[in-house]
Write a protein that holds these residues in place. Structure first.
Motif, PDB file in Angstrom:
ATOM      1  N   GLY A 156      45.494  26.288  31.962  1.00 12.31           N
ATOM      2  CA  GLY A 156      45.538  27.725  31.745  1.00 12.31           C
ATOM      3  C   GLY A 156      44.137  28.303  31.663  1.00 12.31           C
ATOM      4  N   ILE A 157      44.065  29.596  31.850  1.00 12.44           N
ATOM      5  CA  ILE A 157      42.796  30.315  31.742  1.00 12.44           C
ATOM      6  C   ILE A 157      42.319  30.216  30.289  1.00 12.44           C
ATOM      7  CG2 ILE A 157      41.743  32.622  31.975  1.00 12.44           C
ATOM      8  CD1 ILE A 157      42.700  31.376  34.639  1.00 12.44           C
ATOM      9  N   PRO A 158      40.994  30.071  30.040  1.00 12.98           N
ATOM     10  CA  PRO A 158      40.517  30.052  28.655  1.00 12.98           C
ATOM     11  C   PRO A 158      40.994  31.297  27.886  1.00 12.98           C
ATOM     12  CG  PRO A 158      38.764  29.385  30.128  1.00 12.98           C
ATOM     13  CD  PRO A 158      39.909  29.859  30.994  1.00 12.98           C
ATOM     14  N   ALA A 159      41.264  31.114  26.613  1.00 10.44           N
ATOM     15  CA  ALA A 159      41.849  32.168  25.774  1.00 10.44           C
ATOM     16  C   ALA A 159      41.047  33.471  25.810  1.00 10.44           C
ATOM     17  CB  ALA A 159      41.989  31.678  24.337  1.00 10.44           C
ATOM     18  N   THR A 160      39.739  33.383  25.894  1.00  7.68           N
ATOM     19  CA  THR A 160      38.917  34.597  25.899  1.00  7.68           C
ATOM     20  C   THR A 160      39.151  35.453  27.138  1.00  7.68           C
ATOM     21  OG1 THR A 160      37.107  33.285  26.827  1.00  7.68           O
ATOM     22  CG2 THR A 160      37.063  33.699  24.432  1.00  7.68           C
ATOM     23  N   TRP A 161      39.644  34.855  28.216  1.00  2.68           N
ATOM     24  CA  TRP A 161      39.885  35.570  29.467  1.00  2.68           C
ATOM     25  C   TRP A 161      41.304  36.132  29.566  1.00  2.68           C
ATOM     26  CZ3 TRP A 161      36.790  36.224  33.945  1.00  2.68           C
ATOM     27  CH2 TRP A 161      35.486  35.745  33.814  1.00  2.68           C
ATOM     28  N   ARG A 162      42.222  35.651  28.748  1.00  3.36           N
ATOM     29  CA  ARG A 162      43.626  36.038  28.905  1.00  3.36           C
ATOM     30  C   ARG A 162      43.891  37.538  28.832  1.00  3.36           C
ATOM     31  NH1 ARG A 162      45.284  31.128  25.509  1.00  3.36           N
ATOM     32  NH2 ARG A 162      44.792  29.518  27.025  1.00  3.36           N
ATOM     33  N   PRO A 163      43.237  38.310  27.942  1.00  4.43           N
ATOM     34  CA  PRO A 163      43.494  39.754  27.933  1.00  4.43           C
ATOM     35  C   PRO A 163      43.151  40.431  29.274  1.00  4.43           C
ATOM     36  CG  PRO A 163      42.376  39.107  25.919  1.00  4.43           C
ATOM     37  CD  PRO A 163      42.363  37.906  26.828  1.00  4.43           C
ATOM     38  N   LEU A 164      42.223  39.865  30.001  1.00  2.25           N
ATOM     39  CA  LEU A 164      41.825  40.419  31.296  1.00  2.25           C
ATOM     40  C   LEU A 164      42.922  40.254  32.341  1.00  2.25           C
ATOM     41  CD1 LEU A 164      39.311  41.680  32.680  1.00  2.25           C
ATOM     42  CD2 LEU A 164      38.592  39.381  33.255  1.00  2.25           C
ATOM     43  N   THR A 165      43.779  39.241  32.159  1.00  2.00           N
ATOM     44  CA  THR A 165      44.781  38.934  33.181  1.00  2.00           C
ATOM     45  C   THR A 165      45.959  39.909  33.206  1.00  2.00           C
ATOM     46  OG1 THR A 165      45.945  37.348  31.763  1.00  2.00           O
ATOM     47  CG2 THR A 165      44.183  36.482  33.183  1.00  2.00           C
ATOM     48  N   ASP A 166      45.960  40.903  32.345  1.00  2.00           N
ATOM     49  CA  ASP A 166      46.978  41.960  32.429  1.00  2.00           C
ATOM     50  C   ASP A 166      46.758  42.821  33.668  1.00  2.00           C
ATOM     51  OD1 ASP A 166      48.201  41.127  30.105  1.00  2.00           O
ATOM     52  OD2 ASP A 166      47.180  42.613  28.848  1.00  2.00           O
ATOM     53  N   THR A 167      45.485  42.999  34.039  1.00  2.00           N
ATOM     54  CA  THR A 167      45.163  43.908  35.142  1.00  2.00           C
ATOM     55  C   THR A 167      44.328  43.263  36.244  1.00  2.00           C
ATOM     56  OG1 THR A 167      43.208  44.676  33.934  1.00  2.00           O
ATOM     57  CG2 THR A 167      45.247  45.967  33.669  1.00  2.00           C
ATOM     58  N   VAL A 168      43.858  42.046  36.014  1.00  2.00           N
ATOM     59  CA  VAL A 168      42.975  41.370  36.977  1.00  2.00           C
ATOM     60  C   VAL A 168      43.516  39.968  37.228  1.00  2.00           C
ATOM     61  CG1 VAL A 168      40.643  40.458  37.319  1.00  2.00           C
ATOM     62  CG2 VAL A 168      40.954  42.675  36.227  1.00  2.00           C
ATOM     63  N   ARG A 169      43.467  39.543  38.472  1.00  2.00           N
ATOM     64  CA  ARG A 169      43.844  38.158  38.809  1.00  2.00           C
ATOM     65  C   ARG A 169      42.599  37.297  38.628  1.00  2.00           C
ATOM     66  NH1 ARG A 169      48.095  35.971  40.991  1.00  2.00           N
ATOM     67  NH2 ARG A 169      48.007  34.110  42.280  1.00  2.00           N
ATOM     68  N   VAL A 170      42.719  36.248  37.836  1.00  2.00           N
ATOM     69  CA  VAL A 170      41.609  35.332  37.597  1.00  2.00           C
ATOM     70  C   VAL A 170      41.937  34.005  38.272  1.00  2.00           C
ATOM     71  CG1 VAL A 170      40.255  34.093  35.860  1.00  2.00           C
ATOM     72  CG2 VAL A 170      41.026  36.443  35.401  1.00  2.00           C
ATOM     73  N   VAL A 171      41.059  33.579  39.165  1.00  2.00           N
ATOM     74  CA  VAL A 171      41.167  32.282  39.832  1.00  2.00           C
ATOM     75  C   VAL A 171      40.015  31.443  39.281  1.00  2.00           C
ATOM     76  CG1 VAL A 171      41.131  31.053  42.038  1.00  2.00           C
ATOM     77  CG2 VAL A 171      42.133  33.360  41.901  1.00  2.00           C
ATOM     78  N   TRP A 172      40.342  30.421  38.497  1.00  2.00           N
ATOM     79  CA  TRP A 172      39.339  29.612  37.795  1.00  2.00           C
ATOM     80  C   TRP A 172      39.230  28.267  38.492  1.00  2.00           C
ATOM     81  CZ3 TRP A 172      37.159  31.477  33.100  1.00  2.00           C
ATOM     82  CH2 TRP A 172      36.241  30.608  32.504  1.00  2.00           C
ATOM     83  N   LEU A 173      38.114  28.029  39.151  1.00  2.00           N
ATOM     84  CA  LEU A 173      37.877  26.785  39.866  1.00  2.00           C
ATOM     85  C   LEU A 173      37.039  25.866  38.980  1.00  2.00           C
ATOM     86  CD1 LEU A 173      37.034  26.442  43.565  1.00  2.00           C
ATOM     87  CD2 LEU A 173      35.942  24.993  41.890  1.00  2.00           C
ATOM     88  N   ARG A 174      37.594  24.733  38.614  1.00  2.00           N
ATOM     89  CA  ARG A 174      36.945  23.762  37.734  1.00  2.00           C
ATOM     90  C   ARG A 174      36.217  22.721  38.583  1.00  2.00           C
ATOM     91  NH1 ARG A 174      40.244  20.665  35.342  1.00  2.00           N
ATOM     92  NH2 ARG A 174      38.819  20.254  33.619  1.00  2.00           N
ATOM     93  N   VAL A 175      34.914  22.862  38.745  1.00  2.00           N
ATOM     94  CA  VAL A 175      34.131  22.006  39.634  1.00  2.00           C
ATOM     95  C   VAL A 175      34.309  20.510  39.340  1.00  2.00           C
ATOM     96  CG1 VAL A 175      31.780  21.421  40.370  1.00  2.00           C
ATOM     97  CG2 VAL A 175      32.504  23.825  40.245  1.00  2.00           C
ATOM     98  N   PRO A 176      34.267  20.037  38.078  1.00  2.00           N
ATOM     99  CA  PRO A 176      34.428  18.589  37.862  1.00  2.00           C
ATOM    100  C   PRO A 176      35.776  18.044  38.333  1.00  2.00           C
ATOM    101  CG  PRO A 176      33.547  19.635  35.897  1.00  2.00           C
ATOM    102  CD  PRO A 176      33.969  20.738  36.829  1.00  2.00           C
ATOM    103  N   ALA A 177      36.796  18.877  38.351  1.00  2.00           N
ATOM    104  CA  ALA A 177      38.127  18.435  38.787  1.00  2.00           C
ATOM    105  C   ALA A 177      38.386  18.758  40.255  1.00  2.00           C
ATOM    106  CB  ALA A 177      39.197  19.102  37.915  1.00  2.00           C
ATOM    107  N   ALA A 178      37.419  19.368  40.910  1.00  2.00           N
ATOM    108  CA  ALA A 178      37.564  19.738  42.324  1.00  2.00           C
ATOM    109  C   ALA A 178      36.309  19.289  43.079  1.00  2.00           C
ATOM    110  CB  ALA A 178      37.760  21.248  42.455  1.00  2.00           C
ATOM    111  N   PRO A 179      36.221  17.995  43.423  1.00  2.00           N
ATOM    112  CA  PRO A 179      35.008  17.472  44.056  1.00  2.00           C
ATOM    113  C   PRO A 179      34.626  18.185  45.352  1.00  2.00           C
ATOM    114  CG  PRO A 179      36.614  15.706  43.698  1.00  2.00           C
ATOM    115  CD  PRO A 179      37.240  16.981  43.250  1.00  2.00           C
ATOM    116  N   THR A 180      35.604  18.765  46.034  1.00  2.00           N
ATOM    117  CA  THR A 180      35.298  19.502  47.266  1.00  2.00           C
ATOM    118  C   THR A 180      35.336  21.003  46.988  1.00  2.00           C
ATOM    119  OG1 THR A 180      37.623  19.439  47.909  1.00  2.00           O
ATOM    120  CG2 THR A 180      36.208  17.666  48.746  1.00  2.00           C
ATOM    121  N   TRP A 181      34.739  21.415  45.869  1.00  2.00           N
ATOM    122  CA  TRP A 181      34.828  22.800  45.420  1.00  2.00           C
ATOM    123  C   TRP A 181      34.282  23.788  46.447  1.00  2.00           C
ATOM    124  CZ3 TRP A 181      30.558  25.875  44.603  1.00  2.00           C
ATOM    125  CH2 TRP A 181      29.320  25.237  44.481  1.00  2.00           C
TER     126      TRP A 181
END
Length: 159
Positions: free
Chosen positions: A39-64
């Motif tokens: 899930g999106i970090p808690a501090t970002w969740r209020p933003l997701t009411d009006t904005v789409r957040v796509v969070w790319l986690r570089v350590p878990a995505a070697p071909t980021w």
């Protein structure tokens, strides 16, 4: 500089998405690999009411880099493209700016947190910096889930 080589950071999803489809989008490219719990970090969740957040986690995505290219290409192919801002920090800031240059017409801005090098791009904006001092408890680069980062992103996205 913080060490991002912790094995736990590579666990979990490579990409986490929240927020309404078709809304302005913030693509967060995170070298620290926050959002380890699907899930999106808690501090970002209020933003997701009006904005789409796509969070790319570089350590878990070697071909980021190719994932970023795919996200930007998909955005280009949208029937009615929406505003797209990119957030990144520290050691990957220069690489992200280089990737965005290939899709510059799609991206409103690249919002940088503690970039390791100076970025000379008209769309690049430093929004947060750590100020090393004896009482500073947050080593550079500042975590992208930090409230100062979130508030700076909110301010930019609403412009």
């Amino acid at each position: 500089m913080r060490d991002f080589d912790e094995p736990v950071r590579a666990a979990g999803p490579g990409v986490v998405v929240d927020g309404p489809a078709g809304a302005p989008t913030v693509l967060v490219i995170d070298p620290a690999g926050e959002a380890v719990h699907d899930g999106i970090p808690a501090t970002w969740r209020p933003l997701t009411d009006t904005v789409r957040v796509v969070w790319l986690r570089v350590p878990a995505a070697p071909t980021w880099q190719s994932t970023v290219d795919k996200v930007l290409a998909a955005h280009r192919d949208d029937e009615s493209p929406v505003r797209l801002d990119v957030v990144c920090s520290g050691p990957i800031a220069a690489d992200v700016v280089d990737l965005v240059r290939r899709h510059e017409h799609l991206v409103n801005s690249v919002l940088l947190v503690d970039p390791e090098t100076e970025i000379a791009a008209p769309f690049g904006k430093v929004i947060a910096r750590t100020h090393p001092s004896a009482d500073d408890r947050v080593p550079a680069p500042m975590p992208l889930g930090h409230p100062d980062v979130v508030n700076a992103v909110i301010e930019r996205v609403r412009q």
